[in-house]
Structures are given as C-alpha cells and as structure tokens.
Design an enzyme around this catalytic site. Structure first.
Site, mmCIF file in Angstrom:
data_model
loop_
_atom_site.group_PDB
_atom_site.id
_atom_site.type_symbol
_atom_site.label_atom_id
_atom_site.label_comp_id
_atom_site.label_asym_id
_atom_site.label_seq_id
_atom_site.Cartn_x
_atom_site.Cartn_y
_atom_site.Cartn_z
ATOM 1 N N HIS A 129 5.266 8.604 -20.736
ATOM 2 C CA HIS A 129 4.706 8.171 -19.453
ATOM 3 C C HIS A 129 5.492 6.981 -18.909
ATOM 4 C CE1 HIS A 129 1.924 7.036 -16.333
ATOM 5 N NE2 HIS A 129 1.729 5.866 -16.903
ATOM 6 N N ARG A 154 7.056 16.427 -17.085
ATOM 7 C CA ARG A 154 7.514 15.081 -17.437
ATOM 8 C C ARG A 154 8.327 15.139 -18.724
ATOM 9 N NH1 ARG A 154 2.880 11.247 -19.066
ATOM 10 N NH2 ARG A 154 3.593 11.764 -21.162
ATOM 11 N N TYR A 175 0.696 12.868 -28.664
ATOM 12 C CA TYR A 175 -0.239 13.799 -28.030
ATOM 13 C C TYR A 175 0.411 15.044 -27.430
ATOM 14 C CZ TYR A 175 1.430 11.112 -23.969
ATOM 15 O OH TYR A 175 2.218 10.490 -23.039
#
Length: 355
Positions: free
Chosen positions: A260, A256, A269
């Site tokens: 998100h 990715r 993170y």
C-alpha cells in the site's frame, strides 16, 4: 409487479492483454507518435517510482505510495485532461502531477516530510496532495460548484482508490454532483486493495461504477491496464463535464503491484499468486508489444529510453538531496491561515532559539 428502471454498466477496452488493438479504437490510437509518447511517460513514471522506493528504503525519504502496475491510470488521466481543468489528487498521483507541470523534486520533497513540496505554486490548477481517505472527493464537488457559480466552462477531476468509495464523503460528493449537475469526473483506481482489505470485503456491489446510478449519473468500467481506453474515457468524460455540466464515475480496473505504501507489508495478507497472475496484464509491456508489432518501437529505442529516464531521475534525486532541511519553526507554518495565539508564542520561542 412492474420494472420501473433498468441500468447498464459499460466496460471499455481497446488494447487487450494480447496487445491487439480493437477496430473501434479512438482516433488518437492510430497515431504512433501519440502512443510512443504515452509509452515513454509510463516508463519514466515507473523509473521515478522505483527510485522513490529506493530512497525510502535507504532512509533518504519518508513513507511513499507506489504506483507500480497502475501507470496507465495516472498517465492516461494526465494526457486526457486539458491543462485549464482542475485536478484534485489523492496520494498516489505523482505521475499525473508531473504531467501537469509539477516539479518532481517537489514530489520527493513532500514525501521526504517537507510541506514546501506540497505547495504546487505553479501551475495553480492542481490541488495539493490529500492523504486522509476520501476528503478530496468533497473538495472536488465544492470546486465544481464554484465553477458553475462563476459560469466558467471548465471541469474538475478527482481520484481515489477503491477503499475511498467506502467513505461517506464519496457518497455525499456523488449525490450533490448528481443533483446540482456539477462539471466533475470521479475516477476510482480500483487496484483491488484498500490497504489490507480486499475489494470483495469492501462492497457487495458487482462494480464500483454502478455506485453512480444512485447519484443519478453514468458510471463506466475501464480496463485500467489499457492506456488507450483510460485516456479515451477520461477525455470524453471531461468534455461531457465541461460542455454539459454532467458528472461521470470512471472505475479503472487494475492491480496494485506493490505494498500500500512503503510502511506496509502486503505479504501478510496478499495471496502469493495474485501479483504474478495480474502482472500478465500490466500496462507498459502491453503497449510496448503493440508498438513493436506496428514497427513504431525497437530494442535500440528501448535501451536509449531506459538510459534517458535513469539519467533524468538521478538528476531529480540529486536536486532533492541538495535542498537544506526546513527549519524546525516551519512546523507551525502549514496548519492555520492565522496561527492561534498559543501556537504563535511557541513559534516565537523556537524562532528565538534559532530553530
């Protein structure tokens, strides 16, 4: 002690990280025109994706889930699926939906907060977006059951992320697909992140593909950055589902290259070096390098393509921005087939106020 069963998980890759094509590549990979079409579709999807993020950042659209770095997964699905088969998306499938005839204006409309963009009235072989994690996988099992009852030679494909495989819905759908021999293909876009949770903390399984074994059917790993491998394995799995009523789980291994969604901040993170390392495998440049090697693509064609994609996307955006907002009363129109009396009264009150 004796061994009562053993299993294997195959891994498919035809176009490697150095843009070298394997000798056992599928027949369509020998057709430069087909590969150029796949390349153009991926570039268009990235152009659309980039603009959608810009619209959100400037307040012209709501939360949006990017597909950056995963173009080969979604374009490969769209190209490998016959139009008569049924597609049940999750929320990151814009490129596949566009390939299957959905108006990209509707996609922007939906992520702009307008449910009219989620109708997909034409064609009707696409289900609407599913934002709750994993629920669409059970829908796929239900639709595949209906196809069997009707004795139709059609198949269903549904997609989720690696995080979706941690939901109970995933295991329930897989189990019933195996025992009932349903014509369904489960695709997992394993982009290594379930929002902020890394794949290593989601499951102790060595592969996600092996989760099909417990359900009694085959699972495969596919290089999700290799458009040739993705397209090939999608087409084969759909054929098997349609002709043999046998399900398949395809784990597309990718990364990715985004947050998100635009409501997320992955820098909180995600290890700082991860994207740069994974970007070396990204699907668009990999295919472009191969096309240039076989003299099927040139810098001039690239320049023309980028200009055309930008022009097309700008036209889509202008059409989206020109659509009048839905009336306030429409908030009641997408909840129930028959609106409960309490809500009907509220709707009537809003209607009388001209909202």
């Amino acid at each position: 002690m004796k061994i009562v069963a053993q299993f294997e998980i195959p891994y498919y890759q035809y176009l490697n990280e150095q843009s070298e094509l394997a000798s056992d590549a599928p027949d369509f990979a020998q057709n430069p025109e087909h590969l150029v079409r796949l390349y153009c579709d991926m570039v268009m999807s990235r152009t659309f994706d980039t603009k959608a993020i810009a619209l959100q950042r400037t307040g012209k659209m709501g939360t949006y889930p990017s597909i950056r770095g995963q173009e080969a997964v979604f374009i490969g699905i769209g190209d490998g699926m016959p139009k008569d088969d049924i597609f049940i998306p999750y929320y990151r499938d814009s490129a596949t939906l566009i390939q299957r005839g959905v108006n990209p204006v509707d996609i922007l409309l939906y992520w702009g907060g307008d449910e009219r963009g989620n109708l997909f009235a034409d064609p009707n072989n696409n289900f609407p977006y599913t934002v709750p994690i994993g629920t669409q996988i059970l829908h796929a099992a239900g639709v595949a059951t209906a196809l069997n009852i009707r004795k139709q030679k059609r198949a269903v494909l549904t997609v989720c992320g690696d995080g979706g495989t941690s939901e109970g819905d995933f295991y329930e759908a897989m189990n019933v697909a195996g025992i009932w021999k349903l014509p369904v293909v489960f695709v997992v876009s394993n982009n290594q992140w379930a929002i902020s949770v890394p794949r290593s903390e989601q499951t102790a399984a060595k592969t996600i593909a092996q989760k099909a074994i417990a359900a009694g059917f085959s699972g495969e790993q596919v290089d999700g950055n290799d458009i040739i491998a993705v397209r090939c394995r999608i087409a084969e799995a759909m054929k098997k589902a349609r002709e043999q009523q046998e399900p398949t789980l395809l784990e597309m291994v990718c990364y990715r290259q985004s947050d998100h969604t635009t409501a997320d901040d992955a820098s909180r993170y995600e290890p700082g070096h991860s994207r740069a390392e994974e970007w070396k495998k990204e699907p668009i440049l990999r295919l472009r390098n191969y096309l240039e090697t076989i003299q099927a693509w040139s810098p001039g064609q690239e320049e023309t393509l980028l200009a055309d994609c930008t022009q097309q996307v700008e036209k889509i955006v202008q059409e989206y921005l020109a659509i009048p907002p839905a009336p306030a009363v429409s908030i009641f129109d997408h909840l129930y087939e028959t609106l409960p009396e309490a809500y009907a009264d509220q709707r009537e009150m809003l209607l009388n106020q001209g909202a």
